[in-house]
Scaffold this active site. Structure first.
Site, PDB file in Angstrom:
ATOM      1  CE  LYS A 188      42.761  30.560  79.439  1.00 16.46           C
ATOM      2  NZ  LYS A 188      43.333  29.286  79.019  1.00 16.46           N
ATOM      3  CB  ILE A 189      44.665  36.550  84.442  1.00 15.49           C
ATOM      4  CG1 ILE A 189      43.747  36.773  83.235  1.00 15.49           C
ATOM      5  CG2 ILE A 189      45.032  37.874  85.110  1.00 15.49           C
ATOM      6  CD1 ILE A 189      44.390  37.532  82.097  1.00 15.49           C
TER       7      ILE A 189
END
Length: 381
Positions: A188-189
């Site tokens: 994820k980010i």
């Protein structure tokens, strides 16, 4: 090998985790509330509740909104299975709203039609879970207006979305939802290794999720039946779970969040470069709405109908480019087929799945690697 996603771990991240290992608190110390505070500051939400995964937070969010035996929860069929499973954990029932084949996100027109039909049948959902596919916000204003009109609560599954925005608000501000969920899985980010956070502007929902993540136990004196017992004393008020985030995870998150905006900016730059080159190949890309700024968790293309997606996938993998497919529709998973769902139930979602391909996208992807990916794809079309 070029993976489809990869975490970025700095020396500062390692030092932050090491400092916790050398401290007195490996769990339930100062790092978790600090991480929650930083999430609130970034998103402008009033409350944030951290847990050991986004799946856990989806479960707690459903419970906090009162999902129980027989209650319907609707979500997108184009998502990871957790977006649907969370309702079943509560004893609820799951159904799906078809997507827009161009975005992979929940279609407001399909939602409007399904809500109208459900009201006539007295089968309205208690909770709706739109999913911000690839980090691109759903049309939350339209979805929220429909939910309000029909008395339905909303959880934004923004597992892909931290760092993005919609209209004039950060994703997670909960302007058009009751609760928003973020994931911090390594692809994820930003990452906490595993971990998730819920944001909300409702103090009662925040308190409920806080209680449920730790066995339903409180040590707050004004909440206790026997506050005079002593400092060792605690009380269980609900049947909760051990969903706590550790200090190690939160310390990594507190370090990573400093680079969140730069990560998202770099993802958008790489996506823009992809878009320019893919347009030359007449390849359709899944892009955000004009009124939003995407976190660009994933770079998804929709291949032309005459292209054999599996052949392209296999050839790219053979070239050490770890493309992926997001997602096989949840309603076609064997578990959900056994619950009565069937092929052709959600045709737009099935079309999207049959033609989508995820290309590598992460902040450390180099210009040379991106060029190699594009050259390889071009040779296969």
């Amino acid at each position: 090998m070029i993976p489809y996603g990869r975490q970025n771990i700095s020396a500062e991240d390692i030092a932050a985790v090491t400092a916790v290992l050398q401290s007195d608190c490996l769990t339930q110390g100062p790092q978790v509330p600090l991480f929650e505070q930083k999430i609130c500051e970034f998103t402008s939400a009033k409350y944030a509740v951290a847990a050991n995964s986004a799946t856990s937070m989806l479960h707690l969010a459903c419970l906090a909104l009162g999902v129980g035996d027989g209650d319907y929860v609707w979500t997108s069929p184009i998502t990871f299975v957790a977006s649907a499973n969370c309702a079943l954990y509560c004893g609820g029932k799951i159904d799906f709203v078809d997507v827009d084949r161009h975005t992979g996100n929940m279609c407001p027109k399909a939602l409007q039609s399904k809500l109208k039909q459900a009201k006539a049948q007295n089968r309205l959902p208690k909770v709706l879970i739109p999913v911000h596919m690839a980090g691109h916000s759903c049309d939350m204003q339209a979805i929220w207006q429909l939910a309000q009109a029909y008395g339905v609560r909303v959880i934004e599954d923004a597992s892909h979305g931290i760092g993005g925005s919609y209209l004039d608000s950060k994703i997670g501000a909960c302007k058009y939802s009751d609760i928003t969920i973020f994931s911090f899985h390594p692809v994820k980010i930003i990452t906490t290794a595993e971990g998730g956070v819920a944001t909300t502007n409702n103090p009662d929902l925040a308190e409920s999720m806080q209680l449920l993540r730790s066995h339903g136990i409180t040590k707050t004196p004004e909440k206790m039946l026997r506050p005079e017992e002593g400092d060792w004393y605690y009380e269980q008020h609900e049947l909760g779970f051990n969903y706590r985030m550790t200090e190690l995870q939160a310390a990594l998150g507190n370090s990573q969040i400093k680079r969140l905006s730069s990560f998202v900016e770099q993802r958008n730059k790489l996506a823009a470069a992809y878009l320019i080159e893919l347009a030359k190949l007449n390849i359709t890309c899944v892009v955000p709405l004009d009124n939003s700024y995407s976190a660009y968790h994933l770079m998804i293309v929709v291949l032309p109908e005459h292209i054999d997606r599996k052949a392209v996938f296999d050839a790219m993998r053979a070239a050490n480019i770890f493309v992926h497919v997001h997602y096989f529709p949840v309603h076609l998973q064997p578990y959900y087929l056994n619950k009565g769902f069937a092929e052709h139930d959600f045709p737009e979602a099935e079309y999207f799945y049959q033609h989508c391909l995820t290309l590598p996208l992460y902040p450390d992807l180099t210009e040379q690697e991106q060029g190699y990916i594009l050259d390889t794809l071009t040779g296969l079309l």
